[in-house]
Design an enzyme around this catalytic site. Sequence first.
Site, mmCIF file in Angstrom:
data_model
loop_
_atom_site.group_PDB
_atom_site.id
_atom_site.type_symbol
_atom_site.label_atom_id
_atom_site.label_comp_id
_atom_site.label_asym_id
_atom_site.label_seq_id
_atom_site.Cartn_x
_atom_site.Cartn_y
_atom_site.Cartn_z
ATOM 1 N N SER A 142 0.854 -1.179 0.000
ATOM 2 C CA SER A 142 0.000 0.000 0.000
ATOM 3 C C SER A 142 0.895 1.237 0.000
ATOM 4 O O SER A 142 2.037 1.189 0.479
ATOM 5 C CB SER A 142 -0.859 0.006 1.267
ATOM 6 O OG SER A 142 -1.375 1.300 1.513
ATOM 7 N N TYR A 155 -1.380 -0.591 10.308
ATOM 8 C CA TYR A 155 -1.544 -0.916 8.876
ATOM 9 C C TYR A 155 -0.291 -0.496 8.106
ATOM 10 O O TYR A 155 0.259 -1.272 7.320
ATOM 11 C CB TYR A 155 -2.785 -0.217 8.334
ATOM 12 C CG TYR A 155 -3.075 -0.504 6.871
ATOM 13 C CD1 TYR A 155 -3.607 -1.737 6.481
ATOM 14 C CD2 TYR A 155 -2.812 0.450 5.892
ATOM 15 C CE1 TYR A 155 -3.874 -2.002 5.134
ATOM 16 C CE2 TYR A 155 -3.087 0.192 4.545
ATOM 17 C CZ TYR A 155 -3.609 -1.031 4.177
ATOM 18 O OH TYR A 155 -3.873 -1.298 2.844
#
Length: 260
Positions: A142, A155
Amino acid sequence: MKRYDGEVAVVSGASSGLGRRLALELASRGATVVGLARRKQLLVELAADLQARTSSSRTMECDVSDADAYRDVLAQIESDRGKLDILVAAAATEAETRVPGATLEDFRSTMDVNFFGVVAGTLAVVPGMAARRHGIVVNVSSDSARAPAPGGAAYAASKAAVSAFSEAVAMNVADSGVRVHVLYPGWVPTAMGLAAVERGMPLPPKPVRRTEDQIAELVCERMGSDAIELNASRLPVMAPLARAFFPKAYRRSVTKSSDA
Ligand SMILES: NC(=O)c1ccc[n+]([C@@H]2O[C@H](COP(=O)([O-])OP(=O)(O)OC[C@H]3O[C@@H](n4cnc5c(N)ncnc54)[C@H](OP(=O)(O)O)[C@@H]3O)[C@@H](O)[C@H]2O)c1
């Protein structure tokens, strides 16, 4: 259009979003696809959609944070099908982890799915691929790995770990005929992407937005090449440069975005 006739592909996180779309695209291009995830009903629906494309495809329930169970599922697929050519690791979870507030357990549970799930999958499939001198692993990272947002420490850390792990392994196995890629999808309006916006993240600028169709096509066209990174959008590649050369302006913009 690149075809994958006769190839055996496993996609984790196949019950929704990018994983689902990628599984369908691979099956449309001739691969036998095994889609993995936890939600039973979604897997039943996916199995029917996959089999309409390649009749040998199927789905299996699997929690990638249970490393032993995940390894056994991959071994079973490889033994049943005689090989395993492609692993797309799309399974992930994203929860807010603000400090103070977030606990060590919040970080561990995110790492168990997002990072150790990726490690377990890669370690399980690479030996067979190397022995056959043919295989592709796509680990989904990501832009958070390059540009962490203040409320997403777990995350971002898990995705930074995925990127570093995948890049190192990619170089490690390149001579054995195995290609390991790390995918940066940009922002995509999946359940996860939309949940981040609902939590207050501003809608990312247009140059960063992508659709599930675009990501599926990009991955199917580019995987297997010598490139380690698969970047759906070029803009976030600039984040480390912006941080290095304009640290205050960079930090102000990220903090403002996350407070919005
Ligand atoms: N959407 C974006 O803007 C964006 C941007 C950058 C990166 N990504 C990455 O893209 C990948 C796909 O995400 P998405 O956007 O498509 O989100 P999504 O629709 O929420 O999909 C996440 C998938 O992961 C599966 N999953 C979660 N925990 C799991 C576990 N413990 N074991 C097995 N499967 C698990 C879910 O299935 P079950 O719940 O059925 O298990 C679901 O299929 C993720 O790696 C995400 O980090 C997304």
